[in-house]
Write a protein that holds these residues in place. Structure first.
Motif, PDB file in Angstrom:
ATOM      1  N   ALA A 265     -10.298  17.331  -3.416  1.00 22.49           N
ATOM      2  CA  ALA A 265     -10.205  18.166  -4.609  1.00 22.49           C
ATOM      3  C   ALA A 265     -10.837  17.425  -5.775  1.00 22.49           C
ATOM      4  N   GLU A 266     -10.993  18.138  -6.870  1.00 21.49           N
ATOM      5  CA  GLU A 266     -11.462  17.530  -8.116  1.00 21.49           C
ATOM      6  C   GLU A 266     -10.311  17.502  -9.112  1.00 21.49           C
ATOM      7  N   LEU A 267     -10.168  16.391  -9.836  1.00 18.41           N
ATOM      8  CA  LEU A 267      -9.269  16.347 -10.979  1.00 18.41           C
ATOM      9  C   LEU A 267     -10.094  16.754 -12.188  1.00 18.41           C
ATOM     10  N   ALA A 268      -9.816  17.949 -12.697  1.00 11.31           N
ATOM     11  CA  ALA A 268     -10.732  18.562 -13.649  1.00 11.31           C
ATOM     12  C   ALA A 268     -10.323  18.398 -15.104  1.00 11.31           C
ATOM     13  N   GLY A 269      -9.057  18.090 -15.370  1.00 13.52           N
ATOM     14  CA  GLY A 269      -8.627  17.935 -16.745  1.00 13.52           C
ATOM     15  C   GLY A 269      -7.187  17.498 -16.839  1.00 13.52           C
ATOM     16  N   SER A 270      -6.847  16.819 -17.922  1.00 13.81           N
ATOM     17  CA  SER A 270      -5.454  16.436 -18.152  1.00 13.81           C
ATOM     18  C   SER A 270      -5.225  16.322 -19.647  1.00 13.81           C
ATOM     19  N   ALA A 271      -3.969  16.408 -20.041  1.00 15.82           N
ATOM     20  CA  ALA A 271      -3.614  16.285 -21.453  1.00 15.82           C
ATOM     21  C   ALA A 271      -2.136  15.971 -21.563  1.00 15.82           C
ATOM     22  N   ASN A 272      -1.741  15.370 -22.675  1.00 12.27           N
ATOM     23  CA  ASN A 272      -0.314  15.143 -22.916  1.00 12.27           C
ATOM     24  C   ASN A 272       0.020  15.351 -24.379  1.00 12.27           C
ATOM     25  N   ARG A 273       1.282  15.656 -24.617  1.00 11.31           N
ATOM     26  CA  ARG A 273       1.791  15.898 -25.960  1.00 11.31           C
ATOM     27  C   ARG A 273       3.197  15.306 -26.061  1.00 11.31           C
ATOM     28  N   CYS A 274       3.705  15.197 -27.289  1.00 13.96           N
ATOM     29  CA  CYS A 274       5.098  14.799 -27.511  1.00 13.96           C
ATOM     30  C   CYS A 274       5.698  15.756 -28.529  1.00 13.96           C
ATOM     31  N   ASN A 275       6.958  16.138 -28.314  1.00 12.96           N
ATOM     32  CA  ASN A 275       7.544  17.099 -29.252  1.00 12.96           C
ATOM     33  C   ASN A 275       8.141  16.441 -30.498  1.00 12.96           C
ATOM     34  N   ALA A 276       8.231  15.086 -30.507  1.00 17.74           N
ATOM     35  CA  ALA A 276       8.750  14.367 -31.680  1.00 17.74           C
ATOM     36  C   ALA A 276      10.038  15.018 -32.195  1.00 17.74           C
ATOM     37  N   TYR A 277      10.917  15.320 -31.248  1.00 14.37           N
ATOM     38  CA  TYR A 277      12.078  16.161 -31.566  1.00 14.37           C
ATOM     39  C   TYR A 277      13.396  15.520 -31.146  1.00 14.37           C
ATOM     40  N   SER A 278      13.478  15.074 -29.896  1.00 10.52           N
ATOM     41  CA  SER A 278      14.745  14.560 -29.381  1.00 10.52           C
ATOM     42  C   SER A 278      14.484  13.716 -28.132  1.00 10.52           C
ATOM     43  N   MET A 279      15.353  12.735 -27.886  1.00  3.29           N
ATOM     44  CA  MET A 279      15.213  11.944 -26.669  1.00  3.29           C
ATOM     45  C   MET A 279      15.484  12.781 -25.422  1.00  3.29           C
ATOM     46  N   THR A 280      16.437  13.670 -25.482  1.00  3.17           N
ATOM     47  CA  THR A 280      16.794  14.462 -24.296  1.00  3.17           C
ATOM     48  C   THR A 280      16.669  15.965 -24.508  1.00  3.17           C
ATOM     49  N   GLY A 281      16.558  16.424 -25.741  1.00  2.00           N
ATOM     50  CA  GLY A 281      16.511  17.852 -26.016  1.00  2.00           C
ATOM     51  C   GLY A 281      15.095  18.408 -25.965  1.00  2.00           C
ATOM     52  N   LEU A 282      14.987  19.710 -25.749  1.00  2.00           N
ATOM     53  CA  LEU A 282      13.704  20.400 -25.689  1.00  2.00           C
ATOM     54  C   LEU A 282      13.748  21.636 -26.572  1.00  2.00           C
ATOM     55  N   ARG A 283      12.667  21.890 -27.282  1.00  2.37           N
ATOM     56  CA  ARG A 283      12.576  23.135 -28.048  1.00  2.37           C
ATOM     57  C   ARG A 283      12.478  24.301 -27.059  1.00  2.37           C
ATOM     58  N   PRO A 284      13.202  25.364 -27.269  1.00  2.00           N
ATOM     59  CA  PRO A 284      13.232  26.453 -26.273  1.00  2.00           C
ATOM     60  C   PRO A 284      11.912  27.185 -26.108  1.00  2.00           C
ATOM     61  N   ASP A 285      11.010  27.116 -27.109  1.00  2.00           N
ATOM     62  CA  ASP A 285       9.780  27.893 -26.996  1.00  2.00           C
ATOM     63  C   ASP A 285       8.714  27.230 -26.134  1.00  2.00           C
ATOM     64  N   GLY A 286       8.917  25.968 -25.746  1.00  2.00           N
ATOM     65  CA  GLY A 286       7.964  25.301 -24.857  1.00  2.00           C
ATOM     66  C   GLY A 286       6.623  25.011 -25.496  1.00  2.00           C
ATOM     67  N   LEU A 287       6.560  24.920 -26.819  1.00  2.00           N
ATOM     68  CA  LEU A 287       5.292  24.803 -27.534  1.00  2.00           C
ATOM     69  C   LEU A 287       4.469  23.600 -27.080  1.00  2.00           C
ATOM     70  N   GLU A 288       5.092  22.435 -26.991  1.00  4.49           N
ATOM     71  CA  GLU A 288       4.316  21.224 -26.690  1.00  4.49           C
ATOM     72  C   GLU A 288       3.808  21.224 -25.255  1.00  4.49           C
ATOM     73  N   MET A 289       4.619  21.694 -24.305  1.00  2.00           N
ATOM     74  CA  MET A 289       4.123  21.809 -22.941  1.00  2.00           C
ATOM     75  C   MET A 289       2.989  22.826 -22.873  1.00  2.00           C
ATOM     76  N   ALA A 290       3.146  23.939 -23.577  1.00  2.00           N
ATOM     77  CA  ALA A 290       2.086  24.942 -23.605  1.00  2.00           C
ATOM     78  C   ALA A 290       0.798  24.360 -24.176  1.00  2.00           C
ATOM     79  N   ASP A 291       0.904  23.553 -25.226  1.00  2.87           N
ATOM     80  CA  ASP A 291      -0.273  22.915 -25.809  1.00  2.87           C
ATOM     81  C   ASP A 291      -0.940  21.980 -24.807  1.00  2.87           C
ATOM     82  N   ALA A 292      -0.124  21.229 -24.052  1.00  4.00           N
ATOM     83  CA  ALA A 292      -0.687  20.319 -23.050  1.00  4.00           C
ATOM     84  C   ALA A 292      -1.420  21.098 -21.968  1.00  4.00           C
ATOM     85  N   ILE A 293      -0.830  22.200 -21.504  1.00  3.12           N
ATOM     86  CA  ILE A 293      -1.484  23.034 -20.489  1.00  3.12           C
ATOM     87  C   ILE A 293      -2.811  23.580 -21.020  1.00  3.12           C
TER      88      ILE A 293
END
Length: 425
Positions: A265-293
């Motif tokens: 296969a080909e590895l075609a792209g990658s990205a990462n983000r941080c929500n700068a929000y909480s050590m264990t908590g996640l924002r319910p809207d998934g914004l940072e994961m969506a941005d990484a995708i």
């Protein structure tokens, strides 16, 4: 994180896996496509005092895997996994003796490093925690190797005869994707032609179990361990700890073509983000994961409609599964309702930094075999997780493009795009 450098592209030519349920890539893939689970009561230590007493352990015979007695004494279980997986990947790629050492690098990811050995050594040098023993004869002569995670990367580099860039990536539960992104960068920017890259963790130990017990992140379904990991199910109650390793031989595409290598296969792209929000908590809207995708897909020059399969983080915690569902809808739009999505953590547990590398192996094999592995134990879907999470049975379908995602404590969010060789323009 990943940007094209001229016409250079990155392909996978070797895979090695050590996972719950079996050592080796074939056993790993067979287990996933069968929908079998490897979770059970913990056997490596007495877990009776803990809230969560289950894990996805590996029945690992180091001698049968070709390690010497000295290597077994010297290397933590995490390093043993990494070396065995690397050997398989190198043999699979057929690259041994063919590459130029100074153009070959190594990148290894891990969340916890030599946790099991450090846990053991602490008990020895502190007389079970009661007092420090000053006689150095009590400590292992390999204690420094356990203490420094880079020793694992060094062992892999020596095995691969890699004299190029070598490093360690430790970003918690996203380490397995992030390490592949960094390895891709080394090839794309011309620093290496070959990278041996992947991740390993063997953290089923009292200290790790206690950490997750303290925040009630792990499942307490101790009486029914095989069904305890149930991502996206309404009855889920946390993740199941796992262990394992996956290592890859990544090559610049033209380098692989010249030597006649098999390309998975080909590895075609990658990205990462941080929500700068909480050590264990996640924002319910998934914004940072969506941005990484979205960023990973932009780098891969793909649209949402191009995605044939999404490998979810799918940890089976209440907030993560809702967070991911939101992220998929935000990044993929209406296509999120059509694309199959699944979590292999339902079968092999959550091996912290290693799991994303194991998930990347599953993505590469999904492309290779045109099969989407299922989400085991998904019988009562959470109404808030209303996408196609491929319950219980593997699905055969053309798989040209896969997006794999990861979410980690600290707010880390990462995405990786895997495509069929030659599929992209």
């Amino acid at each position: 994180m990943t940007a094209a450098f001229g016409s250079r592209r990155v392909v996978v030519t070797g895979i090695g896996v050590v996972a719950p349920g079996g050592v080796g890539t074939k056993q790993f893939w067979q287990m996933l496509t069968d929908g079998r689970t490897a979770t059970r009561a913990i056997t490596s230590f007495d877990a009776s005092r803990f809230r969560s007493r289950i894990a996805a352990e590996i029945d690992f015979d180091a001698v049968a895997c070709g390690l010497s007695q000295r290597q077994i004494r010297k290397w933590d279980r995490t390093t043993q996994f990494a070396v065995v997986a690397t050997r398989e990947a190198l043999e699979d790629s057929g690259i041994l003796g063919e590459s130029v050492p100074e153009r070959t690098g190594v990148m290894v990811g891990t969340a916890c490093g030599a946790t099991t050995s450090l846990d053991r050594e602490y008990a020895i040098v502190s007389d079970e925690g009661s007092t420090w023993l000053v006689d150095e004869s009590h400590a292992s002569p390999y204690l420094y190797d356990y203490y420094v995670p880079s020793s694992m990367a060094a062992e892999v580099a020596w095995l691969a005869d890699a004299q190029g860039p070598v490093g360690i990536v430790s970003t918690g539960c996203t380490s397995g994707i992030d390490v592949l992104g960094h390895a891709m960068d080394q090839i794309l920017d011309g620093s290496a032609d070959v990278m041996v890259a992947g991740a390993s963790d063997a953290s089923i130990s009292p200290i790790t179990v206690a950490c997750f017990d303290a925040i009630k992140a792990t499942s307490a379904r101790n009486d029914d361990p095989t069904t305890a990991s149930r991502p996206f199910d309404a009855t889920r109650d946390g993740f199941v700890l796992g262990e394992g390793a996956a290592m890859f031989v990544l090559e610049e595409a033209e380098h692989a073509r010249r030597r006649g290598a098999r390309v998975y296969a080909e590895l075609a792209g990658s990205a990462n983000r941080c929500n700068a929000y909480s050590m264990t908590g996640l924002r319910p809207d998934g914004l940072e994961m969506a941005d990484a995708i979205s960023a990973a897909m932009v780098r891969a020059r793909l649209d949402p409609a191009d995605v044939d399969y999404v490998n979810a983080h799918g940890s089976a915690t209440k907030q993560n599964d809702r967070h991911e569902t939101g992220a998929f809808k935000r990044s993929l739009g209406h296509h999120a309702y059509r694309v199959p999505i699944s979590s292999i953590k339902s079968m092999i547990g959550h091996s912290l930094g290693a799991i994303c590398a194991l998930e990347a192996a599953a993505c590469v094999l999904a492309v290779e075999h045109s099969v989407v592995p299922p989400t085991a134990n998904l019988h009562n879907p959470d109404p808030e997780c209303d996408l196609d999470y491929v319950p219980n049975i593997a699905r055969e379908l053309p798989v040209n493009t896969v997006v794999s995602v990861a979410s980690g404590f600290g707010g880390f969010q990462s995405a990786l795009v895997v495509t069929k060789p030659g599929w992209r323009a």
